[in-house]
Write an enzyme that holds these catalytic residues in place. Sequence first.
Site, PDB file in Angstrom:
ATOM      1  N   CYS A 130      36.822  46.724  19.690  1.00 30.14           N
ATOM      2  CA  CYS A 130      35.662  46.115  20.526  1.00 30.14           C
ATOM      3  C   CYS A 130      35.916  44.733  20.907  1.00 30.14           C
ATOM      4  O   CYS A 130      37.335  44.235  20.658  1.00 30.14           O
ATOM      5  CB  CYS A 130      34.449  46.138  19.538  1.00 30.14           C
ATOM      6  N   CYS A 188      37.231  42.232  18.103  1.00 32.42           N
ATOM      7  CA  CYS A 188      38.589  42.255  18.019  1.00 32.42           C
ATOM      8  C   CYS A 188      39.574  41.611  18.767  1.00 32.42           C
ATOM      9  O   CYS A 188      40.392  40.766  18.220  1.00 32.42           O
ATOM     10  CB  CYS A 188      39.300  43.640  17.863  1.00 32.42           C
ATOM     11  N   ASP A 219      44.769  30.630  61.732  1.00 35.37           N
ATOM     12  CA  ASP A 219      46.093  30.141  62.209  1.00 35.37           C
ATOM     13  C   ASP A 219      46.162  31.145  63.367  1.00 35.37           C
ATOM     14  O   ASP A 219      45.888  32.459  63.437  1.00 35.37           O
ATOM     15  CB  ASP A 219      47.179  30.309  61.322  1.00 35.37           C
TER      16      ASP A 219
END
Length: 768
Positions: free
Chosen positions: A25, A28, A460
């Site tokens: 989970c 952890c 550009d």
Amino acid sequence: MTTTAPGAASGAAADVELAIGGMTCASCAARIEKKLNRMEGVEATVNYATEKAKVTFREDVSVADLIATVEATGYTAEEPAPVRTGAGAGAGADDGAGADDGGAGRAADELRPLRQRLLTAIALAVPVIAMSMVPALQFEYWQWLSLTLTAPVVTYAAWPFHRAAWTNARHGAATMDTLISVGTSAAFLWSVWALFFGTAGHPGMTHPFELTIGRSDGSGNIYLEAAAGVTAFILAGRYFEARSKRKAGAALRALLELGAKDVTVLDPDGSERTVPTSELAVGDRFLVRPGEKIATDGTVVEGSSAVDASMLTGESVPVEVAPGDAVTGATLNAGGRLVVEASRVGADTQLARMARLVEDAQNGKAAAQRLADRISAVFVPVVIGLALATLGVWLATGSGLTAAFTAAVAVLIIACPCALGLATPTALMVGTGRGAQLGILIKGPEVLETTRKVDTIVLDKTGTVTTGRMTLLAVHTADGVTRPQVLRLAGALEHSSEHPIARAVAEGATAEVGTLPAPEDFANLAGLGVQGVVEGHAVLVGREKLLAEWAMALTPALTKAKERAEAAGRTAIAVAWDGEARAVLEVADAVKETSAEAIERLRALGLTPILLTGDNRAVAEAVAAEVGIEKVYAEVMPQDKVDVVKSLQAEGRSVAMVGDGVNDAAALAQADLGLAMGTGTDAAIEAGDLTLVRGDLRAAADAIRLSRRTLGTIRSNLFWAFAYNVAALPLAAAGLLNPMIAGAAMAFSSVFVVGNSLRLRRFRPTEN
């Protein structure tokens, strides 16, 4: 897998990526991250979804120290196997160019036992739940059959939860597994006590679902259906979550597997030998037959063909290549035989760099996710405290042990930090993976937030809006002269010149009339043009001044054509033969066919397009008018492009910049959002936040749409994860949720978040 920063001296930083095992989970991941960051000179980020830790550490810290710290926390850690990406499998390929492809096999190995436990739990829990819920199924001593069926569920099937809870308890920690283990064990042991020492074992008892809701006398209650059902629901949630996480990373794994495995190398003596792509070196020449993948990035030295780059760029139309053209590793040779000279191998190839960019993005964390991680780190202890408080409050109010126990177990089971931990990384995994499939590389979660804010996009001109190479655009002929005739004679002469304008004329002529004749007495006249004899005709191609030196003048119609071309910013070339002016050719840097459509798409996203170029104003305004741009900055020196971006930002605009050249790199870095065309230079790509692998400007609109969609998914995931826990915990504490229903809701919350993220796999670019 460890790489030290260039020029690193004593105490310099190094990076390592560790594969973490045993996480169940988000709490952890938070614990491991906290432990690693407590080490002196270490900065770590642990990603629950990708099951990896990205660690930066000083020279006096070893990788073994990092692994030992993770193991001391109760988890496993190892350096992933070297990455194999076709030619990227060679030297240097193990520097983090993507997820280890052993991860797919490891995930499959983890799914098999999980699936076995899930099937066992379902087979045994279904009859237990049915007997508990349906009075007609409650035969004499049915409770003892329920106990017999539930025991394997809460022991064998739920063993991973108990094992993880015990491991964490030994390290003085509590995780999601602790909540599940305590909740299911409590329900099971309570039921055992009731069966052996209470009234639950007697045939005449009311079924437990009714007792859970209505009775306060705990002597006759059993919770076997809750213990079995919760275990089955949560195992189902874990299984589908694991499968979904595997799907989320599928795009990156597919990217890593694109490369060719073997290559036919041409030795200097002309002999051929087949070797693994890992043995290729820069400068080697290799053969690519029709239907084969190009082994690594290189330059065509012999042959011509059509190359299918759709697997890297998302562009379905094959690209024609000839000697001198660059090709990319992992693309498919769809036409003739090619000989390619390797220019980049290993981790330097475009494929490896793409994989590295994608994984770096997947390992990132948005600001909102960091908040979720902090909550996850304290979530489990808070929930355990809340469960105990719930038990105490219910007992203190005289509600009875059964009601108090029911509410406390529901609190333990319904709480879910997993959804919080999965909210950002799963959406990032799927979004960036889908982007890679479409030729869009997103550098990290911070980029997503910026795409939502930008309102102006600076483009550009050369190589971005236009093709970046001179192209023959128009042919104006005098009376009695045909277009093929002009192209044949002018093209033959220009074919012998190296000037960019001459190449444009020669390429245009070859494409239209085919093979060109060889000229005689060819002469290159500096600053004027070329002259020579073609098929018996004395031909001149160049400036009007060249014709004047031979006492020739353009006709009035050709003069007007020349003036119109120059007014539009194009280069006009005069063609004459046999003493008379015959035609005027128009040459210019052609606008890409898709640029006008791309501008429309950018406007539809709420962006104001601006053209930025160093070309003269006439050329710039002609290009802008053709694609539908109203505001133009022309004749801007490369070093001044940054100032233009700054001035727009000073007006309160949030600016995106699209460019592909070295002279765009600084402006890309200055912009709030930099989009680098992957067909451009490494400097531009490095400076950009989003990289567009294909040179189609429509990809810029797709990149912004995908980024915004991914950000929206992350936000909806986080909203659901927070809202679920905010709403569910009070309901459970109030005794309004049966523990089994709580378990189902908890399992669904994680599956919902991952499933919501997987919707990004269906993202489609705007129809071309």
